[in-house]
Design a protein around this motif. Structure first.
Motif, PDB file in Angstrom:
ATOM      1  N   GLU A  79       0.825  -1.209   0.000  1.00  0.00           N
ATOM      2  CA  GLU A  79       0.000   0.000   0.000  1.00  0.00           C
ATOM      3  C   GLU A  79       0.858   1.257   0.000  1.00  0.00           C
ATOM      4  N   LEU A  80       1.974   1.217   0.736  1.00  0.00           N
ATOM      5  CA  LEU A  80       2.887   2.362   0.771  1.00  0.00           C
ATOM      6  C   LEU A  80       3.507   2.617  -0.601  1.00  0.00           C
ATOM      7  N   LEU A  81       3.946   1.549  -1.281  1.00  0.00           N
ATOM      8  CA  LEU A  81       4.529   1.720  -2.605  1.00  0.00           C
ATOM      9  C   LEU A  81       3.504   2.172  -3.628  1.00  0.00           C
ATOM     10  N   ARG A  82       2.283   1.728  -3.483  1.00  0.00           N
ATOM     11  CA  ARG A  82       1.233   2.134  -4.417  1.00  0.00           C
ATOM     12  C   ARG A  82       1.001   3.644  -4.369  1.00  0.00           C
ATOM     13  N   LYS A  83       1.235   4.252  -3.204  1.00  0.00           N
ATOM     14  CA  LYS A  83       1.026   5.688  -3.050  1.00  0.00           C
ATOM     15  C   LYS A  83       2.255   6.515  -3.425  1.00  0.00           C
ATOM     16  N   ARG A  84       3.473   5.991  -3.161  1.00  0.00           N
ATOM     17  CA  ARG A  84       4.678   6.810  -3.279  1.00  0.00           C
ATOM     18  C   ARG A  84       5.488   6.526  -4.532  1.00  0.00           C
ATOM     19  N   ALA A  85       5.482   5.291  -5.005  1.00  0.00           N
ATOM     20  CA  ALA A  85       6.361   4.939  -6.120  1.00  0.00           C
ATOM     21  C   ALA A  85       5.683   5.231  -7.455  1.00  0.00           C
ATOM     22  N   PRO A  86       6.416   5.792  -8.436  1.00  0.00           N
ATOM     23  CA  PRO A  86       5.806   6.050  -9.745  1.00  0.00           C
ATOM     24  C   PRO A  86       5.500   4.764 -10.512  1.00  0.00           C
ATOM     25  N   ARG A  87       6.377   3.758 -10.412  1.00  0.00           N
ATOM     26  CA  ARG A  87       6.166   2.469 -11.069  1.00  0.00           C
ATOM     27  C   ARG A  87       6.610   1.377 -10.107  1.00  0.00           C
ATOM     28  N   VAL A  88       5.872   0.281 -10.064  1.00  0.00           N
ATOM     29  CA  VAL A  88       6.190  -0.836  -9.172  1.00  0.00           C
ATOM     30  C   VAL A  88       6.145  -2.127  -9.975  1.00  0.00           C
ATOM     31  N   ILE A  89       7.210  -2.914  -9.845  1.00  0.00           N
ATOM     32  CA  ILE A  89       7.258  -4.260 -10.421  1.00  0.00           C
ATOM     33  C   ILE A  89       7.323  -5.246  -9.266  1.00  0.00           C
TER      34      ILE A  89
END
Length: 508
Positions: free
Chosen positions: A105-115
């Motif tokens: 959930e944290l990466l979904r909000k802060r990161a521009p792209r997630v793999i």
């Protein structure tokens, strides 16, 4: 223009192993126990024909206070913010945990792209964890094994569109950029230009920065000093001793000086190092010393020149590196003048092999004395690269021989014929002499100290080699005639003078 990939995930998910796989070297420390990585480590990665910057981060913790885990999480969040894409690594054998769901959930909000990638996915034991990863809502997970190199083709396919997008953006920026190139006249081949280029060849540049390693005992303030030089909290610091584990290298521009600076782990006495990770950390720091050009030995002003400090400085000298001694925490000293006199006296007495090396007082907390430290590093590197002409060396050698001729051990006089400089970095000299094996060590030290004073080379390691010259008999290598050849020579009889004994009368 390449992109930046940050590898994030829970502790012991295999992030450092994947980092080493991508950069092609064992740069990051790897161990079975969780929490080995604490700082951010950057490296140039290559995957197929893709080249990009990869960042290895500490394991994500749920702590948000000022504890060690909380400070590690802040550094990881900073890596997420500065990266162009985040690779979220899960442990496929452990499955998806509540911590993984929180950080997804944290990466979904802060990161521009997630793999999303499921590591340790070799074999059927990882199938359940791979299926659970779909519930995180970050797309289809990649099935990889950082240890065995499986799944790298799938990671390449996931990164290819990102690389193409950055390449297109770089091409568009290059087309719209204003013309700023300056065309200089071509070199006419004059000798002056060639000599100037040779003189500037040793100077650090962006393509080849100056390699500087900061070493010392634990809690001496190495990471704090580098953060002050950088002007930002790039490295993990705190009151705890032994925070740094990896030898982190950072390329910076220190007021116009291109530099790659290494932050190393604190080195304790060998008898006190029992933990496996600490042994790996110390060996990583020793490797940084071998690759460095200038070594900054950082001391604690409260307890300077302890036995371990002397061993570290002696190690740098034996490795042939330029040495700068810096005394940290100078802001808490009361009687600075008396303390400085005591430090200089102890330095000359305890480290005679580094006599004349720069001794600088700094404060990593306030930044005071950093300008003097920068000047000392430049001076030490300049001396380390110094070259002396053979003519000057031989004139100097003649004066040294007149002042103190070499001894004659066992009645054999040692003749010093000529001297030349064989190498730099550090300066190395060769003296051609007779009976080099009988030259006393004291006379070699006399010549080394004279080189330091005569050619302004204080503190830098100097290598002096005595080499024998051909004093043997020139006829020694010729073979003696054998008995058969000697007998034939005697059977011929004495040689006759021309015109005599021939029985013919000479004309009158």
């Amino acid at each position: 223009m390449s992109f930046t990939l940050a590898i994030v995930g829970r502790p012991n998910a295999g992030k450092s192993t994947l980092f080493n796989r991508l950069v092609g070297k064992k740069l990051a420390l790897v161990d079975d126990q969780p929490g080995v990585t604490r700082d951010l480590r950057e490296g140039e990665a290559r995957l197929g024909d893709l080249t990009f910057t990869v960042i290895d981060t500490a394991g994500l913790e749920e702590a948000t206070d000022e504890s060690l885990q909380g400070r590690m999480r802040k550094l990881t969040e900073r890596a997420v913010d500065m990266a162009d894409v985040c690779l979220f690594v899960l442990d496929a054998r452990a499955g998806v945990t509540p911590t993984d769901e929180f950080f997804a959930e944290l990466l979904r909000k802060r990161a521009p792209r997630v793999i999303l990638a499921c590591n340790k996915a070799e074999g059927a034991a990882a199938d359940a964890g791979l299926i659970e990863a779909y519930a995180l809502g970050l797309g289809e997970p990649l099935r990889i094994s950082a240890e065995h190199g499986e799944g790298m083709a799938d990671l390449y396919a996931a990164l290819m569109p990102i690389s193409d997008a950055f390449a297109a953006k770089a091409a568009a920026a290059a087309e719209t950029a204003p013309e700023t190139d300056i065309f200089l006249p071509e070199d006419d081949g004059s000798e002056e230009l060639d000599l100037g280029a040779a003189e500037e060849a040793w100077r650090p540049s962006t393509a080849r920065p100056l390699q500087v390693a900061v070493v010392g005992r634990p809690n001496a303030g190495k990471s704090t000093l580098i953060n002050r030089i950088l002007g930002e909290d790039r490295l993990l610091t705190g009151p705890e001793a032994g925070i740094t584990r990896d030898a982190i290298s950072l390329q910076i521009d220190w007021d116009g000086l291109p530099m790659r600076i290494f932050d190393t782990a604190g080195m304790r006495k060998k008898a006190k190092v029992q933990d496996k990770v600490e042994k790996l950390s110390v060996s990583d720091g020793l490797r940084a010393v071998k690759f460095a050009e200038v070594v900054v030995v950082l001391l604690d002003a409260a307890i300077p020149f302890e036995q371990q400090d002397l061993r570290i400085a002696d190690l740098a000298e034996r490795e042939g590196r330029a040495v700068v001694v810096a005394v940290n925490k100078w802001d808490i000293e009361d009687d600075k003048q008396q303390k400085l006199r005591d430090l200089k006296e102890a330095f000359e007495r305890l480290l005679p092999q580094l006599r004349g090396a720069p001794l600088v007082t700094v404060s990593a907390k306030t930044g005071r004395g950093l300008d003097r430290l920068r000047a000392a590093v430049i001076k030490a590197h300049e001396v380390w690269n110094r070259r002396v002409s053979t003519a000057r060396l031989n004139r100097w050698l003649s004066g040294m021989l007149e002042a103190h001729p070499p001894p004659a051990p066992q009645g054999k006089r040692i003749k010093l014929r000529y001297m030349t400089q064989a190498k730099t970095r550090p300066p190395g000299f060769v003296v051609m002499c007779s009976h080099p094996d009988k030259m006393p060590e004291s006379y070699s030290r006399y010549l080394v100290n004279g080189l330091r004073e005569g050619f302004d080379m204080p503190g830098t390691p100097i290598r002096l080699h005595m080499r024998g010259q051909g004093d043997r008999n020139p006829y020694q290598s010729r073979k003696k005639p054998g008995p058969s050849k000697l007998r034939k020579h005697l059977d011929k009889g004495p040689a006759k003078a021309p015109g005599r004994g021939s029985g013919k009368s000479r004309p009158r």
